[in-house]
Design an enzyme around this catalytic site. Structure first.
Site, PDB file in Angstrom:
ATOM      1  CD  GLU A  33      17.247 -15.303  10.291  1.00  0.00           C
ATOM      2  OE1 GLU A  33      16.676 -16.186  10.955  1.00  0.00           O
ATOM      3  OE2 GLU A  33      17.236 -15.281   9.052  1.00  0.00           O
ATOM      4  CE1 TYR A  54      16.701 -21.686  11.230  1.00  0.00           C
ATOM      5  CE2 TYR A  54      16.404 -19.530  12.255  1.00  0.00           C
ATOM      6  CZ  TYR A  54      16.198 -20.395  11.198  1.00  0.00           C
ATOM      7  OH  TYR A  54      15.504 -19.964  10.095  1.00  0.00           O
ATOM      8  CG  ASP A  56      13.133 -23.351   9.449  1.00  0.00           C
ATOM      9  OD1 ASP A  56      13.145 -24.353   8.679  1.00  0.00           O
ATOM     10  OD2 ASP A  56      12.808 -22.213   9.054  1.00  0.00           O
TER      11      ASP A  56
END
Length: 306
Positions: A46, A131, A149
């Site tokens: 990520e 996120y 996103d």
């Protein structure tokens, strides 16, 4: 598109959910971090993909987890080595490497080596925002909230007429996600945005599972929220920050004028790209705790933090 907080909620929500999950499970892009539920390896993916396309992350990710295969291994690593890896693989801002290294130390020291599992706990780790926390909680523990996103926003805007509002995007994403299935759902909607619903949609070619409900598909209006353009890397401050870190990785310490000549061929101490320009970059890197700038006798020198 709608200009209020309302959006077109599908009446047959279970059918919408099932269609996306079936589409994703039938065929999707294969990435190595999708084949693990190790939160450490998922966090690495990520962080790496925040500024880099997924296909370009595969090899750096594999090399990174080969070098530091566990959160304990990364916590024990020399920070300069981690930052150097980041720079050598052009993975974006070096402070992301610093934050990832610090997060590993937090897991070791504050959580006794056991990765936090909930989005709220994960956000306590250095550099982990909402996120990333939801993504790691979803993909590692199947216990995250909806991820939103740019790709997901584009899908929601087109498919369900969601207005261009971060708050409404969040609300719509949470409404659509089936309870207890955050892992497959978040993977699926991100895959939909990346494969079928890009800037140039490929609805029929990819067999988009939401054509039956999609507002854009029915109306032919495939506009979407503006996507910020990435500033040019060539000649940017980011490029020269990376050059500075790479150069300092070769020396215990180096005088700033010698450093300037090594990172820029047109460096001139009193010129446009001279000491003032260089010291601005060094100050940024020092603020990020990546380097130290010290006085050594009559000379100013720079070195990587250890």
């Amino acid at each position: 598109m709608a200009d209020s907080a309302d959006w077109t909620r599908p009446d047959d929500l279970e059918a919408v959910q099932g269609a996306l999950i079936d589409w994703y499970e039938a065929d999707h892009r294969l990435y190595p971090w999708r084949e693990t539920d190790d939160p450490y390896r998922i966090l690495v993916s990520e962080v790496m993909s925040q500024q880099t396309q997924l296909d370009r992350v595969i090899e750096p990710w594999r090399e990174f987890v080969d070098e530091w295969p566990s959160v304990e291994a990364l916590a024990d690593a020399d920070r300069a080595d981690v930052v150097g890896f980041w720079t050598d693989h052009s993975l974006g801002y070096n402070n992301r490497a610093k934050y990832l290294h610090e997060a590993a130390r937090q897991v070791r020291e504050e959580y006794d080596g056991a990765f936090p599992e909930t989005p709220s706990e994960l956000q306590e780790l250095m550099g982990v925002g909402p996120y990333t926390a939801n993504a790691v909680a979803s993909f590692a523990f199947n216990d995250g909230g909806a991820v939103v996103d740019t790709n997901v926003k584009r899908v929601l805007y087109r498919a369900f007429d969601v207005p261009d509002s971060d708050a409404v995007f969040e609300e719509a994403a949470e409404t659509l996600m089936p309870e207890g299935r955050s892992r497959v759902w978040n993977n699926g909607i991100m895959e939909l945005g990346g494969v079928a619903c890009g800037k140039n949609p490929r609805c029929d070619e990819t067999g988009c599972p939401w054509r039956e409900w999609c507002h854009a598909y029915q109306t032919g209006d495939f506009t979407a929220p503006d996507v910020p353009t990435q500033p040019s890397f060539e000649g940017s401050r980011r490029q020269f920050r990376g050059r500075i870190v790479r150069t300092l990785g070769q020396y215990d310490e180096i005088g700033i004028d010698e450093l300037g000549h090594r990172v820029r061929v047109d460096y001139a101490p009193d010129g446009e790209y001279g000491r003032e320009w260089l010291q601005g970059l060094l100050s940024d890197l020092a603020d990020d705790e990546l380097i130290d700038v010290v006085e050594a006798g009559e000379e100013t020198v720079a070195r990587l933090q250890k």
